[in-house]
Design an enzyme around this catalytic site. Structure first.
Site, PDB file in Angstrom:
ATOM      1  N   LEU A  42       0.689  -1.199   0.174  1.00 36.78           N
ATOM      2  CA  LEU A  42      -0.041  -0.132  -0.082  1.00 36.78           C
ATOM      3  C   LEU A  42       0.953   1.215   0.052  1.00 36.78           C
ATOM      4  CD1 LEU A  42      -2.844  -1.178   2.389  1.00 36.78           C
ATOM      5  CD2 LEU A  42      -2.890  -0.988  -0.191  1.00 36.78           C
ATOM      6  N   ALA A  46       7.058   6.395   7.009  1.00 34.51           N
ATOM      7  CA  ALA A  46       8.517   6.933   7.691  1.00 34.51           C
ATOM      8  C   ALA A  46       9.209   5.924   8.406  1.00 34.51           C
ATOM      9  CB  ALA A  46       8.233   8.113   8.631  1.00 34.51           C
ATOM     10  N   PHE A  47       8.484   4.753   8.965  1.00 34.24           N
ATOM     11  CA  PHE A  47       9.144   3.921   9.729  1.00 34.24           C
ATOM     12  C   PHE A  47       8.924   2.255   9.380  1.00 34.24           C
ATOM     13  CE2 PHE A  47       7.501   7.083  12.537  1.00 34.24           C
ATOM     14  CZ  PHE A  47       8.739   7.793  12.885  1.00 34.24           C
ATOM     15  N   ASP A 157      -0.792  14.545  15.158  1.00 33.40           N
ATOM     16  CA  ASP A 157      -0.288  14.412  13.653  1.00 33.40           C
ATOM     17  C   ASP A 157      -1.627  14.399  12.819  1.00 33.40           C
ATOM     18  OD1 ASP A 157       1.748  14.474  11.584  1.00 33.40           O
ATOM     19  OD2 ASP A 157       1.905  12.439  11.590  1.00 33.40           O
TER      20      ASP A 157
END
EC number: 2.7.11.1
Length: 968
Positions: A42, A46-47, A157
């Site tokens: 998908l 960032a991690f 966020d």
């Protein structure tokens, strides 16, 4: 050296390192590959990567977030996200389907949302959301935030990329990776974390100042920014790098919509109160739910239409524009268009409307109900993208001798849902522009106009004609922010004169003093997309056309690069947050250990003195008991001695009485015989009475002497015991003074030691902040260097293209000017053929000189551009360095202020402690004196009690009266 100090700060001893612990919602005993099957990818976060997974048993779909974790500390960073997802059961928050930790990887299985993220939908549809769609999203986000805040959770966020869509038209709030779960309702946070463009001002301040923590109101600011992002595709200040964005957020006024007139008053008022820089007056989610903008929203039909449109089947058709052969047709058409330019009214240079973009006459936005039902009408939506088919920007044909180029419209295409009125509007627009169309124009009747940002034209000097305006690059709005413009020129063409249309189609070359032909590659292809979908049983067809240009690729590249930069920043923030957490845990552990040690030291000192007091009291008791025993023995011996002496005295006293009796007899015998008997009887009676009286007096005197001797002995014994008890009391009180003095000294030492520890911890904290800030600055400089390098490379490419394009333009212009010059000579008909050939030769030489001059001017312009670009890059780096220096200086100043405030607080606490110490000393002395007075009073009462009745004991269990048993 600094890095070594940094590692030393975060280092924990061996016994302090955390062991593997079991988490409630994470399974370690199961391989997720046995339960879930990866069916696709998908995205890349960032991690870690996000995969589409399918349950092997139930067939349910899930989004699998796979994160590589190297240690337990890294694993613990993601536990908060898992716990939040596990405890938040809300219709507008993604659900946790499971979490696994296997083979060094953490698998977080969350609910799969087929609609995708809102930002991806906007990019897919190439437009922002309409106001009805924004209303539904806002309503559902507020309900989700109200639930989170009631659970003491701060998302931290919020953005369109973290708002997922379901096929049913509902949102799912996602990505709790940086969220905070508070323990108390009024708890605040000071972590600098989140995405810069959506950060609240109070969160931005936490980068250098931890004194102004934030609470759940930060999510409300991010919500307002997200609404602007959904309206304009990009958040405010998206054209700035993250460093400048933070400065902009902290110092500028709250952002607003770029085109407020397109949006309702309720929407603008909602943004105004949500984007309040003061968090104290910023409303909560519960209060915003009562706002008119969202209070009446009950249906999610607008979002169902949005998801259906985004997921609809797309039919793409790419139409080629003019090819290279058509340039000759355009040159041939110049003669036809020349009559138009000569016969029509004089057209001034396009600087009349240079400062007015095409949005100068925006269409009025319709009500939500009206906009939803008018899909097939051209200007029914504020964004103007759902059903617009308009004329494309005309291609500029070669101009006349005055340097004016003549517009040649491209092909026009009619959408599937267009009705006859649009065709009438197009014909009317063409009629207003006047003149006959060239053959090239007649051949290109199928192309449609792209979005305003996609139709931005570039001059040779790099200037842009954005949305029909001749503005310098500094004044032109960024491309993505214009994606929600009105229904382009279709709705406004009737009110625009020929001069305005001409200004859109021409490229002004200021340095050359002439108008140049645009690059044919800019309008090479047109992409037409037709989407067909069904909403509530109604089939809807939407056709959009867009010109494929290099600007589109640049926008996509810039968007990708910005996401990459934000990802790098997010990684730095996560690592910084982890380091801050480790340091905070270490500091808490140090304080806890110090308090335990202080308590142990105080308890040990108290125990020592308590033991000394017990020993002293025990010794005193033993001594007093021994003295009492000695005194009892001494009393018995003294009583026995006195009794023996009194017995001897009594014996002598009896002998004396006997002698007295003999003397009485002798005296009687000396009397005459006849008087003896009577006198003997009388004398003996007198002697007997006297003997009894003397005997009684003697015995009484002996008893009194014995009691007096015993009393003196008892008094001496009591005085001796009192002296001993006074001595023991003095020792005990001295020991108590030593005990309190030692405790006071320890308290002062502990205050000093605690202050030194807190001061060192504060220094460690600021050292870590400086370290993280320097790392962030290094990353920002690296990003700025990459940005500058990209700008230089783009300038080089553009200059190379202009340099390669200039000869073609000069050849085309030369042919046109030569043809027109020959035609003018033919019309004038003056001179012989030789003269005409000479004139043509001179004209050709002049053209060569002019073209050479243009090439030199272009070279000089390119050199100036490169010099300006290098200066701009250097200025960017200097400005960035200045901002970074200011942040570092601000951090150092704040550290100095905090250390100074800490020292002042310690001095004040020490002064208060010393001020309280004096009353404590005074109270101690008063207590000791009171005990001494009580003892003296007890001894005095004992003496008074003994005076009237010596036989009464002065002190029970210590002093005993004399009794006959003592003498026996």
């Amino acid at each position: 050296m600094a890095f070594a100090n940094f590692r030393r700060i975060l280092r924990l001893s061996t016994f302090e390192k955390r062991k593997s612990r079991e988490y409630e919602h994470v399974r370690r005993d199961l391989d997720p590959n046995e339960v879930w099957e990866i069916v696709g990818e998908l995205g890349d976060g960032a991690f870690g990567k996000v995969y589409k997974a399918k349950n092997k048993e139930t067939g349910a779909l899930a989004a699998a977030k796979v994160i590589e974790t190297k240690s337990e500390e890294e694993l613990e960073d993601y536990i908060v996200e898992i716990e939040i997802l596990a405890t938040c059961d809300h219709p507008y928050i993604v659900k946790l389907l499971g979490a696994y930790y296997h083979d060094g990887k953490l698998w977080i299985m969350i609910e799969f949302c087929p609609g995708g993220a809102v930002d991806a939908i906007m990019l897919e549809l190439d437009r922002g959301l309409t106001e009805p769609q924004i209303q539904v999203v806002c309503r559902q986000m507020l309900e989700a935030l109200n639930f989170l805040h009631s659970k003491r959770i701060i998302h931290r966020d919020l953005k369109a990329g973290n708002v997922l869509m379901t096929l049913e038209g509902d949102i799912r709030l996602a990505d709790f990776g940086v969220s905070a779960k508070n323990l108390k309702t009024l708890q605040k946070r000071d972590s600098f974390i989140g995405t810069p463009y959506w950060m609240a001002p109070e969160v931005v301040m936490c980068e250098t100042m931890k004194d102004t923590p934030y609470d759940y109101k930060a999510d409300i600011w991010s919500l307002g920014i997200t609404l602007i992002e959904m309206a304009q595709i990009e958040p405010p200040h998206h054209e700035l790098n993250p460093m400048r964005v933070l400065l902009k957020i902290a110092k500028s006024d709250p952002p607003t919509l770029l085109t407020p007139s397109k949006w309702s008053v309720e929407f603008r008022d909602f943004l105004k109160i949500a984007l309040d820089k003061n968090p104290e007056t910023r409303p909560s989610a519960a209060q915003l739910l009562e706002h008119p903008f969202v209070s009446s929203i009950t249906s999610n039909k607008a979002l169902r239409e949005l998801v259906a449109e985004a997921k609809a089947e797309v039919m793409e058709e790419i139409e080629d524009g003019r090819d290279e052969g058509e340039e000759e047709d355009a040159v041939d058409a110049a003669s036809t268009l020349e009559n138009h330019t000569q016969n029509s009214s004089e057209v001034s240079p396009p600087s009349l409307n240079a400062d007015k973009p095409l949005e100068e006459s925006p269409s009025t936005p319709l009500a939500p109900s009206q906009s939803q039902d008018s899909v097939n009408e051209p200007c029914s939506q504020p964004s103007g993208d759902r059903s617009l088919q308009t004329t494309s920007p005309p291609v500029v044909a070669p101009g006349n001798e005055n340097g004016l180029a003549v517009p040649v419209p491209l092909r026009k295409s009619r959408p599937v849902s267009m009705d006859a009125r649009i065709q009438v509007a197009q014909e009317k627009q063409v009629a207003e522009q006047g003149g006959d169309l060239s053959p090239a124009a007649n051949r290109s009747q199928k192309a449609s106009q792209s979005r305003p940002n996609s139709s931005a034209l570039e001059t040779l000097g790099g200037e842009k004609l954005a949305n029909g305006s001749l503005e310098p690059p500094a004044q032109a709005a960024p491309g993505p922010s214009k994606r929600d413009s009105d229904c382009s020129s279709l709705c406004t063409s009737e009110s625009m004169d020929y001069g305005t249309n001409l200004s859109t189609d021409l490229s002004l070359n200021k340095e050359m003093g002439s108008l140049s032909i645009k690059d044919p590659k800019l309008y090479k292809k047109t992409l037409k997309r037709t989407r067909k979908f069904v909403v509530d049983g109604v089939e809807v067809s939407i056709t959009t056309s867009k010109i494929i240009s290099e600007d589109e690729k640049k926008d996509e590249e810039m968007r990708f690069l910005r996401r990459q930069e934000l990802r790098e920043l997010r990684l730095l923030q996560k690592e910084e947050h982890r380091n801050q957490t480790q340091l905070s845990n270490k500091h808490e552990l140090q304080l806890e250990q110090m308090h335990k040690r202080f308590e142990q030291e105080i308890n040990a000192k108290k125990k020592f003195f308590d033991t000394e007091l017990e020993n002293l009291e025990r010794q005193q008791k033993q001594q007093v008991e021994k003295m009492e025993q000695d005194h009892a023995v001494r009393r018995r011996e003294e009583a026995r001695r006195i009794r023996l002496e009194q017995d001897r005295d009594y014996t002598r006293f009896q002998e004396q009485l006997k002698l007295m009796k003999k003397e009485v007899k002798n005296e009687v015998e000396k009397l005459p015989r006849q008087q003896r008997k009577e006198s003997m009887k009388q004398k003996m009676e007198e002697h007997t009475q006297k003997k009894q009286l003397l005997d009684r007096d003697f015995v009484a005197k002996q008893k009194e002497d014995l009691e007096l001797a015993m009393k003196r002995l008892t008094t001496d014994n009591r005085r001796e015991i009192c002296d001993k008890e006074r001595e023991c009391l003095m020792k005990k009180q001295e020991l108590l003074r030593d005990r309190e003095a030692a405790l006071w000294e320890m308290e002062e030492h502990q205050l000093q030691e605690r202050h030194q520890l807190v001061k060192q911890q504060l220094k460690d904290q600021y050292f870590l902040q400086r370290h993280e800030l320097l790392r962030k600055h290094e990353k920002e400089r690296e990003q700025m260097q990459r940005y500058n390098q990209r700008m230089i490379e783009q300038l080089k490419v553009r200059q190379q293209q202009e340099k390669a394009r200039l000869p073609k333009i000069q050849r085309s212009e030369g042919k046109t000017r030569m043809a027109m010059y020959k035609k003018s000579l033919h019309i004038n008909g003056g001179g012989s053929a030789a003269e005409q050939r000479e004139k043509i030769k001179q004209f050709s030489q002049q053209e060569e000189k002019r073209q050479k001059s243009e090439r030199l001017q272009q070279q000089q312009k390119h050199e100036n551009q490169m010099r300006d670009m290098l200066a701009q890059c250097e200025s960017n780096m200097s400005e960035l360095q200045q901002l970074q220096n200011e942040k570092c200086h601000l951090l150092v100043e704040h550290e100095t202020q905090k250390l100074k405030a800490l020292d002042e607080s310690h001095n004040q606490n020490l002064k208060e402690w010393r001020d309280k110490l004096r009353p404590r000393k005074k109270a101690l002395e008063e207590d000791l004196n009171q005990k001494k007075r009580e003892q003296e009073m007890f001894f005095k009462l004992s003496e008074e009690a003994e005076c009237p009745n010596p036989s009464t004991p002065s002190k029970a269990a210590k002093f005993f009266p004399y009794s006959s048993a003592d003498a026996s």
